[in-house]
Motif scaffolding. Structure first.
Motif, PDB file in Angstrom:
ATOM      1  N   UNK A 278       0.790  -1.139  -0.165  1.00  0.00           N
ATOM      2  CA  UNK A 278       0.113  -0.051   0.200  1.00  0.00           C
ATOM      3  C   UNK A 278       0.684   1.164   0.090  1.00  0.00           C
ATOM      4  N   UNK A 279       0.551   2.115  -1.089  1.00  0.00           N
ATOM      5  CA  UNK A 279       1.230   3.427  -0.932  1.00  0.00           C
ATOM      6  C   UNK A 279       2.695   3.111  -1.016  1.00  0.00           C
ATOM      7  N   UNK A 280       3.330   2.392  -1.821  1.00  0.00           N
ATOM      8  CA  UNK A 280       4.824   2.086  -1.933  1.00  0.00           C
ATOM      9  C   UNK A 280       5.332   3.242  -2.598  1.00  0.00           C
ATOM     10  N   UNK A 281       4.506   3.539  -3.871  1.00  0.00           N
ATOM     11  CA  UNK A 281       5.368   4.433  -4.773  1.00  0.00           C
ATOM     12  C   UNK A 281       5.374   6.134  -3.940  1.00  0.00           C
ATOM     13  N   UNK A 282       4.227   6.252  -3.088  1.00  0.00           N
ATOM     14  CA  UNK A 282       4.198   7.410  -2.306  1.00  0.00           C
ATOM     15  C   UNK A 282       5.382   7.617  -1.428  1.00  0.00           C
ATOM     16  N   UNK A 287       9.824   9.773   0.904  1.00  0.00           N
ATOM     17  CA  UNK A 287      10.942   9.443   1.892  1.00  0.00           C
ATOM     18  C   UNK A 287      12.360   9.253   1.259  1.00  0.00           C
ATOM     19  N   UNK A 288      12.427   9.192   0.086  1.00  0.00           N
ATOM     20  CA  UNK A 288      13.406   8.783  -0.791  1.00  0.00           C
ATOM     21  C   UNK A 288      13.929   7.608   0.005  1.00  0.00           C
ATOM     22  N   UNK A 289      12.974   6.736   0.069  1.00  0.00           N
ATOM     23  CA  UNK A 289      13.599   5.485   0.926  1.00  0.00           C
ATOM     24  C   UNK A 289      12.705   4.333   0.495  1.00  0.00           C
TER      25      UNK A 289
END
Length: 312
Positions: A278-282, A287-289
């Motif tokens: 969930x929301x991994x792209x965001x 977070x640049x992580x």
């Protein structure tokens, strides 16, 4: 895979002959894609080849630990051996600590062979695999500037000639340069050397890394051996990088996998394989992580949220 005994026997024997022709320290030219631990995750290995390209279109250097932990170790090592037989100058396989008899007998590979074949066949193939593993190179040097191994450096390694001097076959090493390079880990809490809690090899700090790079006239050390949640981890002013290429490791961790692409000018590009969520792209953008565990989130400090490697 519905392997036949004679098929496995022929593949491993042929791969062993190719490994015998290679030095303990491989000296290879870029471009190259460097990959870390695979650990029997056959589907992820296939996906990586599909996404990055397959030999001989792309050239690969694998840093060991092809077997154990995952459920398809036999499929992983046989595929890689087949590529090595067919395209020996397009794929290179280094030895990991799990390509040692005392380790892969305990962590799954031995059981997997036994499940595939009857007792006599399994015993024969187990011994044949070990003879092949004993011929695997220990380290790789890309264009004289990027030194690669599975674990890390050794306190008794003064120059790269010390690696070359180790004569194969290297049977189940317990101590010395070969053992250290299969088992060692970097440690952010020390500057020099300490005995490893793994029970084999050492841990080493940033001063060791910078001194090794200076003494051996190299720019970068690339190693594997530890789970890192982003699939990669850099240390010691970017003189050392850990690469781990088994995403969602053992279906327990929510880690990424990664590979390091090195072009002909030795420019490096990291490629990460991110498990869906969930929301991994965001999260990546914000977070640049790439990923984090619940434990990491709870313990993240104000100074840095980069998690340290886990032993593997």
């Amino acid at each position: 895979m519905n392997y036949k005994f004679n098929e496995i026997k022929a593949i491993v024997a042929a791969a062993k002959k190719v490994f015998e022709s290679e030095s303990t320290l491989l000296e290879v030219r870029a471009p190259m894609i460097i990959c870390g631990d695979i650990h029997g995750q056959f589907n992820d290995l296939i996906n990586m080849f599909l996404l990055l390209g397959r030999p001989p279109t792309e050239r690969y250097l694998f840093l060991g630990d092809y077997v154990d932990r995952g459920a398809m170790s036999l499929e992983c090592i046989i595929l890689l051996m087949c590529y090595k037989i067919q395209y020996p100058n397009s794929i290179y396989l280094l030895r990991g600590n799990h390509e040692c008899a005392r380790v892969c007998l305990r962590y799954g590979f031995g059981d997997e062979i036994t499940n595939f074949f009857n007792h006599d066949q399994a015993t024969f193939l187990w011994e044949l695999f070990q003879r092949a593993f004993n011929q695997l190179p220990i380290a790789g040097l890309i264009d004289g500037k990027i030194l690669c191994m599975h674990g890390g450096v050794s306190p008794v390694m003064e120059t790269l000639d010390d690696i070359k001097a180790q004569k194969k076959p290297l049977k189940n090493p317990f101590r010395g340069i070969v053992n250290d390079m299969l088992w060692a880990d970097p440690d952010t809490s020390i500057s020099f050397w300490r005995t490893s809690a793994r029970g084999s090899g050492f841990v080493f700090g940033d001063k060791v890394i910078s001194e090794t790079c200076r003494r051996c006239n190299i720019d970068l050390i690339v190693r594997a051996h530890q789970l890192v949640v982003d699939g990669f981890w850099v240390f010691a002013d970017r003189q050392l990088m850990t690469i781990f290429s088994a995403p969602a490791y053992c279906n327990i961790y929510k880690n990424c996998g990664a590979a390091l692409k090195v072009d002909s000018n030795l420019h490096c590009q990291l490629v990460a394989f991110v498990p869906n969520g969930p929301k991994v792209k965001e999260m990546i953008v914000e977070r640049n992580h790439l990923w984090e565990t619940i434990e990491t989130a709870k313990n993240a400090s104000a100074e840095s949220e980069k998690p340290l490697p886990r032993p593997c």
